[in-house]
Design an enzyme around this catalytic site. Structure first.
Site, PDB file in Angstrom:
ATOM      1  N   ASP A   1       8.145  -4.979   8.414  1.00 44.96           N
ATOM      2  CA  ASP A   1       7.305  -4.423   9.362  1.00 44.96           C
ATOM      3  C   ASP A   1       6.865  -4.850  10.565  1.00 44.96           C
ATOM      4  O   ASP A   1       6.467  -6.335  10.699  1.00 44.96           O
ATOM      5  CB  ASP A   1       6.089  -3.922   8.404  1.00 44.96           C
ATOM      6  CG  ASP A   1       6.357  -3.404   6.924  1.00 44.96           C
ATOM      7  OD1 ASP A   1       7.332  -3.481   6.529  1.00 44.96           O
ATOM      8  OD2 ASP A   1       5.528  -2.410   6.635  1.00 44.96           O
TER       9      ASP A   1
ATOM     10  N   HIS B   1       4.543  -2.603  12.769  1.00 44.75           N
ATOM     11  CA  HIS B   1       3.213  -2.074  12.857  1.00 44.75           C
ATOM     12  C   HIS B   1       2.485  -2.168  14.233  1.00 44.75           C
ATOM     13  O   HIS B   1       1.444  -2.264  14.618  1.00 44.75           O
ATOM     14  CB  HIS B   1       2.166  -2.585  11.919  1.00 44.75           C
ATOM     15  CG  HIS B   1       2.430  -1.638  10.298  1.00 44.75           C
ATOM     16  ND1 HIS B   1       2.407  -0.498  10.382  1.00 44.75           N
ATOM     17  CD2 HIS B   1       2.961  -2.298   9.411  1.00 44.75           C
ATOM     18  CE1 HIS B   1       2.751  -0.089   9.029  1.00 44.75           C
ATOM     19  NE2 HIS B   1       2.996  -0.994   8.447  1.00 44.75           N
TER      20      HIS B   1
ATOM     21  N   ASP C   1       8.527   0.992   9.563  1.00 48.85           N
ATOM     22  CA  ASP C   1       7.253   0.889   9.953  1.00 48.85           C
ATOM     23  C   ASP C   1       6.907   0.086  11.334  1.00 48.85           C
ATOM     24  O   ASP C   1       6.529  -0.977  11.395  1.00 48.85           O
ATOM     25  CB  ASP C   1       6.299   0.056   8.703  1.00 48.85           C
ATOM     26  CG  ASP C   1       5.979   0.972   7.704  1.00 48.85           C
ATOM     27  OD1 ASP C   1       6.499   2.109   7.554  1.00 48.85           O
ATOM     28  OD2 ASP C   1       5.144   0.483   6.924  1.00 48.85           O
TER      29      ASP C   1
ATOM     30  N   ASP D   1       1.931   2.616  14.070  1.00 49.89           N
ATOM     31  CA  ASP D   1       0.657   2.621  13.331  1.00 49.89           C
ATOM     32  C   ASP D   1       0.075   1.440  13.108  1.00 49.89           C
ATOM     33  O   ASP D   1       0.572   0.356  12.982  1.00 49.89           O
ATOM     34  CB  ASP D   1       1.106   3.278  11.751  1.00 49.89           C
ATOM     35  CG  ASP D   1       1.179   5.232  11.997  1.00 49.89           C
ATOM     36  OD1 ASP D   1       0.665   5.401  13.110  1.00 49.89           O
ATOM     37  OD2 ASP D   1       1.812   5.406  11.066  1.00 49.89           O
ATOM     38  N   ARG D   2      -1.427   1.482  12.857  1.00 44.62           N
ATOM     39  CA  ARG D   2      -2.133   0.635  12.636  1.00 44.62           C
ATOM     40  C   ARG D   2      -2.339  -0.414  13.971  1.00 44.62           C
ATOM     41  O   ARG D   2      -3.377  -0.465  14.587  1.00 44.62           O
ATOM     42  CB  ARG D   2      -1.905  -0.350  11.322  1.00 44.62           C
ATOM     43  CG  ARG D   2      -1.964   0.375  10.073  1.00 44.62           C
ATOM     44  CD  ARG D   2      -1.993  -0.496   8.963  1.00 44.62           C
ATOM     45  NE  ARG D   2      -2.606   0.020   7.715  1.00 44.62           N
ATOM     46  CZ  ARG D   2      -3.683   0.312   7.331  1.00 44.62           C
ATOM     47  NH1 ARG D   2      -4.835   0.097   8.297  1.00 44.62           N
ATOM     48  NH2 ARG D   2      -4.130   0.931   6.357  1.00 44.62           N
TER      49      ARG D   2
ATOM     50  N   ASN E   1       7.935   4.262   5.615  1.00 40.45           N
ATOM     51  CA  ASN E   1       7.092   5.382   5.320  1.00 40.45           C
ATOM     52  C   ASN E   1       6.063   5.825   6.387  1.00 40.45           C
ATOM     53  O   ASN E   1       5.492   7.043   6.438  1.00 40.45           O
ATOM     54  CB  ASN E   1       6.348   5.132   4.024  1.00 40.45           C
ATOM     55  CG  ASN E   1       5.430   3.603   4.168  1.00 40.45           C
ATOM     56  OD1 ASN E   1       5.864   2.897   4.547  1.00 40.45           O
ATOM     57  ND2 ASN E   1       4.049   4.009   4.024  1.00 40.45           N
ATOM     58  N   HIS E   2       6.016   4.758   7.207  1.00 46.45           N
ATOM     59  CA  HIS E   2       4.906   5.056   8.471  1.00 46.45           C
ATOM     60  C   HIS E   2       5.855   5.824   9.815  1.00 46.45           C
ATOM     61  O   HIS E   2       5.144   6.292  10.540  1.00 46.45           O
ATOM     62  CB  HIS E   2       4.364   4.083   8.927  1.00 46.45           C
ATOM     63  CG  HIS E   2       3.264   3.413   8.339  1.00 46.45           C
ATOM     64  ND1 HIS E   2       1.796   3.913   8.673  1.00 46.45           N
ATOM     65  CD2 HIS E   2       2.933   2.929   7.126  1.00 46.45           C
ATOM     66  CE1 HIS E   2       1.037   3.513   7.657  1.00 46.45           C
ATOM     67  NE2 HIS E   2       1.648   2.941   6.746  1.00 46.45           N
TER      68      HIS E   2
ATOM     69  N   HIS F   1      13.517   0.084   3.452  1.00 50.73           N
ATOM     70  CA  HIS F   1      11.972  -0.188   3.613  1.00 50.73           C
ATOM     71  C   HIS F   1      11.344  -0.256   2.208  1.00 50.73           C
ATOM     72  O   HIS F   1      10.388  -1.507   2.320  1.00 50.73           O
ATOM     73  CB  HIS F   1      11.513   0.853   4.321  1.00 50.73           C
ATOM     74  CG  HIS F   1       9.947   0.756   4.789  1.00 50.73           C
ATOM     75  ND1 HIS F   1       9.388  -0.310   5.470  1.00 50.73           N
ATOM     76  CD2 HIS F   1       8.527   1.115   4.325  1.00 50.73           C
ATOM     77  CE1 HIS F   1       8.099  -0.458   5.783  1.00 50.73           C
ATOM     78  NE2 HIS F   1       7.586   0.466   4.846  1.00 50.73           N
TER      79      HIS F   1
ATOM     80  N   ARG G   1       0.639   3.186  -5.221  1.00 47.86           N
ATOM     81  CA  ARG G   1       0.347   3.928  -3.874  1.00 47.86           C
ATOM     82  C   ARG G   1       0.475   5.301  -3.866  1.00 47.86           C
ATOM     83  O   ARG G   1       0.078   6.048  -3.149  1.00 47.86           O
ATOM     84  CB  ARG G   1       1.759   3.642  -3.253  1.00 47.86           C
ATOM     85  CG  ARG G   1       1.783   2.081  -2.698  1.00 47.86           C
ATOM     86  CD  ARG G   1       3.216   1.970  -1.968  1.00 47.86           C
ATOM     87  NE  ARG G   1       3.333   0.447  -1.867  1.00 47.86           N
ATOM     88  CZ  ARG G   1       3.011  -0.335  -0.753  1.00 47.86           C
ATOM     89  NH1 ARG G   1       2.290   0.246   0.255  1.00 47.86           N
ATOM     90  NH2 ARG G   1       3.543  -1.343  -0.439  1.00 47.86           N
TER      91      ARG G   1
ATOM     92  N   HIS H   1       7.575  -3.367   3.529  1.00 44.85           N
ATOM     93  CA  HIS H   1       6.541  -2.476   2.889  1.00 44.85           C
ATOM     94  C   HIS H   1       5.253  -3.293   2.391  1.00 44.85           C
ATOM     95  O   HIS H   1       4.428  -2.604   2.054  1.00 44.85           O
ATOM     96  CB  HIS H   1       7.199  -1.798   1.706  1.00 44.85           C
ATOM     97  CG  HIS H   1       6.581  -0.424   1.413  1.00 44.85           C
ATOM     98  ND1 HIS H   1       5.849   0.526   2.295  1.00 44.85           N
ATOM     99  CD2 HIS H   1       6.589   0.060   0.123  1.00 44.85           C
ATOM    100  CE1 HIS H   1       5.366   1.375   1.418  1.00 44.85           C
ATOM    101  NE2 HIS H   1       5.788   1.012   0.112  1.00 44.85           N
TER     102      HIS H   1
END
Length: 512
Positions: free
Chosen positions: A257, A259, A286, A289-290, A318-319, A367, A415, A442
């Protein structure tokens, strides 16, 4: 036994299995030892809760969760379950957050924060109608609360928009955003001082683009759309599972990730070398995001993919989904820096990203992780239809969401989607499919990586000091074509402009 069930179980486990207690276990025990002599259960629970709150405020969420659990063991309350639910939300463990919100409301159905916690978890899981019901209840309980009204209103808009889109969809497939674009009509103004993109991506363009991004400037929308149109064509032609061949003696790098931490992405290239035919990379989902530099991150990656289509690889995380992008900032960032139309194109092309990769037939990279269902094969994965938003069940869901854990067998995911899979599951799956080990991402790890299941599974996470608050290192893995033993390089974060993480996130994630 005086310390309560949690330390007791840790002690028994250590005696039976010879497990060394972790630093966190030791720290938890020290906190609990301070309250051994407190006889009243409620008083002891409140004292532990106060310490848990301190850890939460300092963003040590794992410690906070352990202490909230100990406080619940002593004397459960709606507030304790609500506080632990909040800590789980911070850890993105939405299933656990939902359970705790339910427990809080079972104790006190007037506990307003319980409805907020449950709504937030459902929002993150894309269960908007369920979230709306809780926001409506919260609004009724607090009719003068402006925040309650705002969250209810925004969630209502999302539900109405989804219903409208379903109503007009009919049986026809939605036309691609690409059909509405005419690059020839997009004028590059004379005032534009960024790099210019010709017919094809060049290394010079990428180098100039990265330097341009470092100064917090954008590439022109004409060039941005050109990159997206070209990358969409490439990913449309890719299979769900991509086979990668690494020749003997050649290095290959796997990253986790990122991010939206653009400056840390560039640092990876500084530490490990820029992507090239002799220095190939795989980024394991990922990307966005964030972090508030997701636009810069994704355009850098897409540009390298176009430059080096057979030496730069990207797996979906998943993002890379519509729901996550709406909640965690990527959609807001794209709208702020470009347009809603570009958001739609990103949503469309993320659907074409491959779900996983197989290196030299021996290293499986995805992922999330392995499967809730027994007997899933590589051929089953190859046949999986990925061109859609991630479902709540099945192979695609598990590849994006699942996590390893230490017990044998499978368990529901904390989750709320995917599953937890144990060492026996990993061992059997690898043997059945002729795989040496699985690389997944992840999850934040202190050193940026972690070994699981006797070397059958490895986690790699490449966003150091995640969200400017976790204090973790990032890492990447390097292997050789004739030596697939993973080697790990950990690294720390580098400075970035003072734009906070989640700067473009949905206001629905202004937790209460």
């Amino acid at each position: 036994f005086q310390l309560g069930p949690r330390p007791m179980l840790q002690a028994v486990s250590s005696l039976i299995f010879g497990n060394e207690p972790s630093k966190m276990d030791i720290e938890v025990e020290k906190v609990l030892e301070a309250f051994i002599d407190v006889q009243d259960d409620i008083e002891r629970s409140n004292k532990i809760k106060d310490r848990a709150n301190d850890y939460f405020k300092n963003q040590h969420y794992d410690m906070a969760i352990e202490l909230y659990t100990a406080a619940i063991d002593a004397a459960p309350s709606a507030v304790l379950y609500g506080n632990r639910s909040m800590a789980y939300l911070k850890k993105e463990l939405y299933g656990s957050a939902l359970n705790d919100a339910d427990n809080a409301l079972a104790i006190d159905n007037n506990y307003i924060k319980g409805y907020y916690r449950r709504a937030t978890a459902n929002m993150a899981l894309g269960r908007f109608k369920k979230a709306l019901k809780d926001y409506e209840i919260a609004k009724k309980h607090a009719p003068n609360d402006k925040d309650a009204l705002a969250k209810f209103t925004e969630c209502s808009k999302i539900v109405k928009r989804i219903n409208f889109e379903k109503a007009i969809a009919g049986d026809d497939k939605k036309k691609s955003v690409v059909t509405t674009l005419n690059l020839n009509e997009m004028e590059v103004e004379s005032s534009y001082d960024g790099p210019h993109l010709g017919d094809e991506i060049t290394r010079e363009f990428i180098d100039l683009m990265i330097e341009h991004f470092k100064t917090q400037k954008k590439i022109h929308r004409k060039y941005a759309f050109k990159i997206l149109i070209e990358i969409r064509k490439w990913f449309m032609a890719q299979p769900t599972l991509v086979d990668i061949s690494v020749p003997d003696g050649n290095k290959f790098t796997i990253c986790g990730d990122v991010h939206g931490q653009f400056y840390d992405l560039v640092n990876i290239f500084d530490l490990n070398g820029a992507p090239s035919e002799k220095n190939p990379y795989l980024f394991n989902g990922d990307f966005v995001d964030r972090g508030s530099f997701s636009v810069e991150t994704i355009f850098t990656m897409f540009a390298y993919k176009l430059l080096l289509p057979n030496h730069f690889f990207m797996s979906r995380g998943n993002h890379e989904s519509d729901v996550m992008n709406k909640m965690y900032g990527f959609e807001g960032e794209v709208k702020n820096k470009y347009s809603a139309q570009m958001c739609e194109l990103f949503t469309e092309l993320f659907n074409y990203l491959p779900l996983c990769h197989l290196i030299n037939q021996k290293v499986f990279v995805c992922h999330g992780g392995l499967f809730k269902q027994e007997g899933v094969t590589l051929d089953d994965i190859r046949k999986t239809d990925r061109v859609r938003q991630p479902p709540d069940e099945g192979i695609m869901c598990d590849l994006l969401w699942s996590d390893p854990y230490s017990l044998n067998g499978r368990a529901p995911s904390k989750r709320g989607v995917g599953c937890q899979f144990g060492p026996d599951v990993s061992e059997k799956w690898c043997k059945d499919n002729g795989v040496d080990y699985v690389v997944r991402s992840h999850e934040v790890k202190v050193e940026g990586w972690e070994e699981h299941h006797n070397g059958r599974v490895y986690t790699v996470f490449s966003a150091p000091n995640y969200c400017d608050q976790m204090g973790n290192k990032g890492a990447f893995i390097t292997i050789k074509g004739d030596n697939l033993t993973p080697r790990f390089t950990s690294f720390s974060e580098v400075p970035h402009p003072t734009v906070p993480p989640m700067a473009y996130a949905s206001s629905l994630f202004g937790f209460m």
